[in-house]
Enzyme design. Structure first.
Site: not given
Ligand code: NAD
Length: 302
Positions: A116, A137, A149, A187
């Site tokens: 994350s 991600h 991502e 994030n």
């Protein structure tokens, strides 16, 4: 199709293994907790049976599960061309695992870190193959989400990056490439939002349902930040905001005490049946009330 290793069979690992298997890849799924392995296989079976109802493809659970070999031993990862790591968001746990994986996994294999927030270059530095190390991600629930991502580390080779991009394409994912930074793009923003939403409940400004209602009704978001926290895992939210806090040494990332208390109490969200909401009736979660100022958070006590 290729053999792909998946390490960590929690929320993300189960989803990644399912997505790979439904795309026709053979998968070795490993978790050091045998209960997590069992739970992941039954989650995958249930997800396949309900996929159509939830707007996904028609899936044959037996065919998907037949492509997945699951267990607690890392040794079967020796033959994998790519190993996707999805273990708990904790630097020490990931460090210990990568040191071990680097010995077990064949020299030409590529590592993919699904984290994350932890910078990819930092994880890659644990291995003897930083050129063959890529960050992805994934979004949750993995089989239902169309994009990820994609994050090259400082030393990632163009070949390794293209190999992972091709694997993602085979999984039906659009890869949005961003540079390596703690929390990446998603994030860096999302964890702050969820953390502040938790502070609103902690301070008694509004209960969880009201906070989420503002985001759904006023902003048109399909889910509020605390529903999102329960989906991601309240513990994973806490660990991620802690990674951001430590990395940037910036007080704007200080974790909300309510997230700490809920994590200690096992209120991790959907995966434990209770978080900001309870999930005895998954389709209709019941919200927890706001904490009064200075009182113990009712999210934990009720
Ligand atoms: P989770 O808590 O659901 O699962 C983690 C799993 O890792 C557990 O089953 C645990 O037993 C296993 N594990 C821990 N140490 C291990 C080891 N040494 N060897 C093998 N297995 C080990 O967590 P999650 O939500 O699946 O998150 C996994 C990773 O993906 C984390 O880094 C997280 O930050 C990241 N991530 C999570 C989400 C999300 O929405 N939950 C989204 C994107 C990325």
């Amino acid at each position: 199709m290729t053999l792909t290793g998946v390490v960590g069979a929690g929320v993300m690992g189960a989803g990644v293994a399912q997505n790979l298997a439904q795309a026709g890849h053979d998968v070795v799924l490993v978790d050091n907790d045998p209960d997590a392995v069992t739970k992941a296989l039954s989650t995958i079976e249930l997800n396949c049976r309900t996929s159509r109802l939830l707007g996904g493809p028609d899936l044959d659970p037996d065919a998907v599960l037949a492509r997945i070999t699951a267990g607690t031993d890392l040794a079967p990862l020796a033959d994998a061309e790519t190993v996707i790591e999805n273990i708990t968001e904790n630097w020490e746990l990931k460090r210990a695992l990568y040191l071990e994986l680097d010995q077990v996994v064949r020299a030409d294999a590529v590592f993919v870190a699904n984290t994350s927030a932890i910078p990819i270059t930092r994880l890659a530095s644990l291995t003897r193959r930083p050129r063959q190390f890529v960050g992805v991600h994934f979004m949750n629930p993995v089989p239902m989400k169309p994009a990820v991502e994609l994050i090259p580390g400082h030393h990632t080779s163009p070949e390794a990056l293209e190999r992972v991009r091709a694997l993602l394409t085979s999984m039906g994912k659009k890869a949005i490439q961003v540079n390596d930074a703690c929390g990446f793009v998603s994030n860096r923003v999302l964890m702050l939002t969820v953390n502040e939403a938790a502070f609103l409940v902690h301070e008694g400004v509004a209960d969880a349902e009201t906070v989420d209602e503002v985001f759904r009704s006023c902003f048109g978001h399909p889910m509020g930040p605390l529903q999102t926290a329960d989906l991601i895992g309240v513990d994973t939210i806490l660990y991620s905001i802690e990674v951001l806090h430590e990395h940037f040494a910036d007080s704007k990332y200080r974790p909300c005490p309510l997230l700490k208390q809920m994590t200690d109490a096992g209120l991790h969200g959907r995966k434990t049946g209770r978080g900001f909401y309870t999930y005895d009736a998954p389709a209709a979660p019941s919200p927890v009330a706001a904490a009064g100022n200075g009182s113990r958070p009712s999210a934990v006590t009720r």
